[in-house]
Structure formats: C-alpha cells, structure tokens
Scaffold this motif. Structure first.
Motif, mmCIF file in Angstrom:
data_model
loop_
_atom_site.group_PDB
_atom_site.id
_atom_site.type_symbol
_atom_site.label_atom_id
_atom_site.label_comp_id
_atom_site.label_asym_id
_atom_site.label_seq_id
_atom_site.Cartn_x
_atom_site.Cartn_y
_atom_site.Cartn_z
ATOM 1 N N MET A 1 -15.779 -31.271 -30.185
ATOM 2 C CA MET A 1 -17.084 -30.644 -30.406
ATOM 3 C C MET A 1 -18.166 -31.461 -29.704
ATOM 4 O O MET A 1 -18.204 -32.676 -29.821
ATOM 5 C CB MET A 1 -17.390 -30.575 -31.902
ATOM 6 C CG MET A 1 -18.748 -29.926 -32.218
ATOM 7 S SD MET A 1 -19.109 -29.895 -33.981
ATOM 8 C CE MET A 1 -19.345 -31.626 -34.291
ATOM 9 N N ALA A 2 -19.014 -30.791 -28.986
ATOM 10 C CA ALA A 2 -20.116 -31.476 -28.298
ATOM 11 C C ALA A 2 -21.193 -31.838 -29.309
ATOM 12 O O ALA A 2 -21.674 -30.990 -30.067
ATOM 13 C CB ALA A 2 -20.689 -30.594 -27.199
ATOM 14 N N ASP A 275 -15.406 -32.637 -24.980
ATOM 15 C CA ASP A 275 -16.443 -33.018 -25.937
ATOM 16 C C ASP A 275 -17.238 -34.206 -25.386
ATOM 17 O O ASP A 275 -16.942 -34.736 -24.319
ATOM 18 C CB ASP A 275 -15.842 -33.349 -27.308
ATOM 19 C CG ASP A 275 -14.766 -34.422 -27.203
ATOM 20 O OD1 ASP A 275 -14.995 -35.451 -26.538
ATOM 21 O OD2 ASP A 275 -13.681 -34.236 -27.796
ATOM 22 N N GLU A 277 -17.814 -37.153 -27.151
ATOM 23 C CA GLU A 277 -17.599 -38.408 -27.868
ATOM 24 C C GLU A 277 -17.405 -39.593 -26.923
ATOM 25 O O GLU A 277 -17.954 -40.682 -27.150
ATOM 26 C CB GLU A 277 -16.394 -38.299 -28.806
ATOM 27 C CG GLU A 277 -16.697 -37.617 -30.133
ATOM 28 C CD GLU A 277 -16.649 -36.092 -30.026
ATOM 29 O OE1 GLU A 277 -16.489 -35.586 -28.889
ATOM 30 O OE2 GLU A 277 -16.784 -35.426 -31.061
#
Length: 298
Positions: A1-2, A275, A277
C-alpha cells in the motif's frame, strides 16, 4: 500500500523518459560499470537488459574519450587553480536547492558545473565540441520527476559527476533500488572508511579543476549530499561558503519519496516496488545520516 499519494500531496506525475535519453551510468568507465554490475550480482530485470547493453556501449566510448583526455589534457587540468573558494548550496532534496543554484548561476561572475559536464565528467573538457551537440538532441526538455527545465548547459549537481568518476556515492542505489543501499556513510563522512573519503576528495577536487579549466571563475555548486559534508569540504577548500536552504518537512518528505521512485523507475535496472515502504525508509535513513553530519560539523 502506498503511504503517500502523489496527487494528494501536490506532487507532479512523473512524465515519460525516452529509451534513448542519457542514463546516469553512461559516463562511467567500463571498469566502473562492470564493477557496479558485479557488486549487484547482475540482478537486472529482463525488460532492462537492452538498457544494460546500450549503456555498456556508451561506457566503452566514454573510456576511450577519457583516455584521450588524460593523454592530452590531464596536465592542464591538474595545474588549474580554483580562482576563489567555492560556494556550496546545501539542503535536503526537494527543498529548493535546484532553483537557488540556478538563480545564483545567473551571476556572470560565477561558473558552475553543467549537466553535460556532470554526466561525462571524465572527458568533458576534450569531448565538448563534438559530444555535447549530440547529447543536446537526446536530453529531454524537462526533468521527468517534476517537469522542471532540463538541458545540457543548465547548472547541475556535482554528485552526478561522482557516478561517472567511479567515486563512492549513495546515488549508485538508483541503479539497483531493490538491493541494499550502498555508501550511505558518504552522506556524513564522519564514519566513512578513510580510503572512501580520500577517493571522494580526489574526485571532487579533480572535477572542480576540470570545470574551472579555461574559464576560471568562482564556482557555485549544489548537491544535497554535501549537506552532511560541510566540515570536510571546509577543510578541503579553505574559505568556502555554504548556503543552507530549508523547506517544511511535510512537503519535503513525500516529495523526496516521489523523487527517488521516479529516478529509480527511469534510470534503474530493476523495477521499483509497488508500495512506498522501501523509499520511505530510505529517505528516513538518508535524512538521519546527513543531518547528523550537518549538526556535528557546523
């Protein structure tokens, strides 16, 4: 998830970067290019292998031109003395260093490294008359990550020249963004290996002399990586001046994440993670190291 959505943060969408446009690694020598590949165990994504060979061919040409320059111009460059101590623009990425550098460079009393010089640092003095017109045709008119103007004669940050010269620089991470980031200690130098510090000092000094060769004005320079090196640069260039620019961290942090993702996408040999992270952690690590050096050296 961004964790950051560029549209929500007001970041420009990355534009396309033509396959024929120059890559950071094209100005390297063959030995340094192969060394970078071997250190990363040739972990290249299949769709990036054409770029490996295209850039590899450029490094062969670059090695030949660098050898020619060493034979005919090295003594002239080595004997060049800087007119005055340089002026360094420092600050975190995406804090306005590029705009400030370009504004200062408008003063005709100053000289500055150009994009051409930084991308082919090993032979720009010799090859400028016949290589620069070719590269001018290949360089996009805008930077892909933020749509700012780009061009071979515009001011450029000298850390990119360290790539071509085979100096230890954290920018090598952009080539293989999924591997462990190399040379993060070079954002500070306080705890870097002495041989790496010496290699960086030699490369920086030689490059500044080559830029000053034939047009010996006071240099105005810019690189965020110099932010944590102020104490060392002040020793290498006594009398140097430093201009530190800041911007609100809520703007800087997501903008820097967007910067590294965009550069890794267009310049790297691996596909960027879906993503954010990895890049969030990378920006955080770089910030801590760089400003630990800044506050300990000012």
């Amino acid at each position: 998830m961004a964790l950051f959505r560029n549209d929500d943060q007001g970041q420009p969408k990355a534009s396309s970067y033509p396959f024929y446009a120059p890559r950071f690694w094209a100005g390297m020598g063959v030995r340094d290019y192969l060394g970078m590949m071997m250190r990363n165990r040739f972990r290249v994504h299949p769709i990036r292998w054409p770029m490996v060979f295209l850039v590899g061919g450029c490094t062969v040409c670059s090695s030949g031109l660098a050898l020619t320059q060493r034979l005919f111009m090295d003594r002239k460059i080595e004997n060049t003395e800087l007119a005055e101590p340089p002026i360094f623009v420092v600050g975190h990425w995406r804090s306005g260093t590029t705009l400030l550098h370009e504004m200062l460079s408008l003063d005709e009393e100053f000289a500055f490294p150009t994009t051409f010089q930084c991308f082919v640092p090993n032979h720009h003095v010799f090859s400028r008359p016949f290589i620069q017109p070719l590269i001018r045709l290949l360089v996009p008119s805008q930077r892909p990550m933020d749509a700012m103007p780009a061009g071979v004669n515009l001011p450029q940050e000298d850390e990119f020249a360290m790539i071509g010269m085979g100096a230890p620089t954290p920018y090598l991470h952009l080539a293989f963004c999924r591997e462990e980031a190399p040379y993060l200690e070079m954002l500070n130098l306080d705890h870097a290996a002495p041989e790496d510090v010496m290699a960086l000092q030699d490369a920086i000094t030689w490059f500044y002399k080559s830029v000053s060769c034939g047009d010996n004005k006071r240099l105005v320079l810019k690189s965020p990586t110099h932010t944590g090196r102020i104490g060392h640069l002040a020793k290498w260039f006594p009398g140097a001046r430093f201009v530190h620019i800041t911007r609100h961290p809520y703007k800087v942090f997501p903008s820097t994440v967007h910067l590294w993702k965009s550069l890794a996408k267009f310049q790297g040999y691996q596909l960027v993670p879906r993503d954010d992270e990895h890049f969030i952690q990378y920006v955080h690590d770089c910030y801590q190291r760089m400003y630990a050096g800044y506050f300990s050296q000012i």
